[in-house]
Design a protein around this motif. Sequence first.
Motif, PDB file in Angstrom:
ATOM      1  N   UNK A  43      36.413  39.319  35.408  1.00  0.00           N
ATOM      2  CA  UNK A  43      37.778  38.906  35.092  1.00  0.00           C
ATOM      3  C   UNK A  43      38.165  37.670  35.892  1.00  0.00           C
ATOM      4  N   UNK A  44      38.865  36.754  35.237  1.00  0.00           N
ATOM      5  CA  UNK A  44      39.302  35.508  35.872  1.00  0.00           C
ATOM      6  C   UNK A  44      40.817  35.447  35.858  1.00  0.00           C
ATOM      7  N   UNK A  45      41.416  35.162  37.010  1.00  0.00           N
ATOM      8  CA  UNK A  45      42.862  35.009  37.114  1.00  0.00           C
ATOM      9  C   UNK A  45      43.242  33.542  37.050  1.00  0.00           C
ATOM     10  N   UNK A  46      44.550  33.262  36.989  1.00  0.00           N
ATOM     11  CA  UNK A  46      45.010  31.879  36.908  1.00  0.00           C
ATOM     12  C   UNK A  46      45.350  31.291  38.274  1.00  0.00           C
ATOM     13  N   UNK A 177      56.248  37.721  38.896  1.00  0.00           N
ATOM     14  CA  UNK A 177      56.112  37.124  37.572  1.00  0.00           C
ATOM     15  C   UNK A 177      54.813  37.606  36.938  1.00  0.00           C
ATOM     16  N   UNK A 178      54.818  38.029  35.666  1.00  0.00           N
ATOM     17  CA  UNK A 178      53.577  38.443  35.014  1.00  0.00           C
ATOM     18  C   UNK A 178      52.582  37.282  34.907  1.00  0.00           C
ATOM     19  N   UNK A 179      51.332  37.557  35.270  1.00  0.00           N
ATOM     20  CA  UNK A 179      50.278  36.555  35.220  1.00  0.00           C
ATOM     21  C   UNK A 179      49.124  37.067  34.361  1.00  0.00           C
ATOM     22  N   UNK A 180      48.508  36.184  33.578  1.00  0.00           N
ATOM     23  CA  UNK A 180      47.395  36.621  32.732  1.00  0.00           C
ATOM     24  C   UNK A 180      46.065  36.612  33.477  1.00  0.00           C
ATOM     25  N   UNK A 181      45.160  37.441  32.998  1.00  0.00           N
ATOM     26  CA  UNK A 181      43.764  37.440  33.416  1.00  0.00           C
ATOM     27  C   UNK A 181      42.929  37.481  32.145  1.00  0.00           C
ATOM     28  N   UNK A 182      41.810  36.783  32.175  1.00  0.00           N
ATOM     29  CA  UNK A 182      40.902  36.742  31.038  1.00  0.00           C
ATOM     30  C   UNK A 182      39.555  37.259  31.497  1.00  0.00           C
ATOM     31  N   UNK A 183      38.827  37.924  30.610  1.00  0.00           N
ATOM     32  CA  UNK A 183      37.543  38.452  31.031  1.00  0.00           C
ATOM     33  C   UNK A 183      36.598  38.726  29.896  1.00  0.00           C
ATOM     34  N   UNK A 184      35.375  39.012  30.289  1.00  0.00           N
ATOM     35  CA  UNK A 184      34.313  39.430  29.385  1.00  0.00           C
ATOM     36  C   UNK A 184      33.837  40.802  29.836  1.00  0.00           C
ATOM     37  N   UNK A 185      33.499  41.661  28.893  1.00  0.00           N
ATOM     38  CA  UNK A 185      33.038  43.012  29.274  1.00  0.00           C
ATOM     39  C   UNK A 185      31.827  43.397  28.459  1.00  0.00           C
ATOM     40  N   UNK A 186      31.089  44.335  29.016  1.00  0.00           N
ATOM     41  CA  UNK A 186      29.952  44.972  28.360  1.00  0.00           C
ATOM     42  C   UNK A 186      29.967  46.438  28.785  1.00  0.00           C
ATOM     43  N   UNK A 187      29.524  47.326  27.927  1.00  0.00           N
ATOM     44  CA  UNK A 187      29.562  48.734  28.311  1.00  0.00           C
ATOM     45  C   UNK A 187      28.969  49.661  27.275  1.00  0.00           C
ATOM     46  N   UNK A 188      29.270  50.939  27.450  1.00  0.00           N
ATOM     47  CA  UNK A 188      28.769  51.993  26.574  1.00  0.00           C
ATOM     48  C   UNK A 188      29.960  52.756  26.016  1.00  0.00           C
TER      49      UNK A 188
END
Length: 191
Positions: A43-46, A177-188
């Motif tokens: 996950x990446x924050x701003x 203040x609400x801040x976005x996070x973006x991410x990539x996931x992998x799982x089962x």
Amino acid sequence: MQGPARPPMIALLLALALPAAAPTGEDELTHRRLVLANTYALEFGVLYPAPSGAIACFLGSDLLPRRDRQGRLWRAALGYQLTLAVGHADLAYAESPRNRSLSGLLTHRHALALLGRGGARSRLFYSVAAGLVFGGTAPIGGDAEARLGRVVGGRPGRRAQAVIGGELRLGARFGGVPLPQFGLFVGVLVF
């Protein structure tokens, strides 16, 4: 001559002791099942350039499946999701005066989540969750997340399959203040 009839209590005990036939075909869609999901995310924050790593575990029960106009089956499950995150993307929560964790690097989230699969050959994965963020034992904020991905691997009839996709999370410490996070996931996913 006929033997004596069984008392109703013995008939009930026999019915409870003997296993019922396993559901097959369309009957399988009417029986509730336990749904599990375990995903690993980056996950990446701003605010900070370094990412966080997160492990999310979902435990729930499936809901009644629905068919769309094309006859494709859409399944959903409602349950509890626990997420453990370590890294710099969650440092925005460290500014909370209630935070008692490791300098804000470690957070855990507790959320009510809805996840499902559907679309062509049931390959679309979707999930939404909303809950509280904790630093140590105190709640320090709230967040909501949405995930969209693809079910990969395995045969279509198998319950356990891999998922891969992207996520968007919007979270804020209490009073922040609400801040976005973006991410990539992998799982089962076990559906």
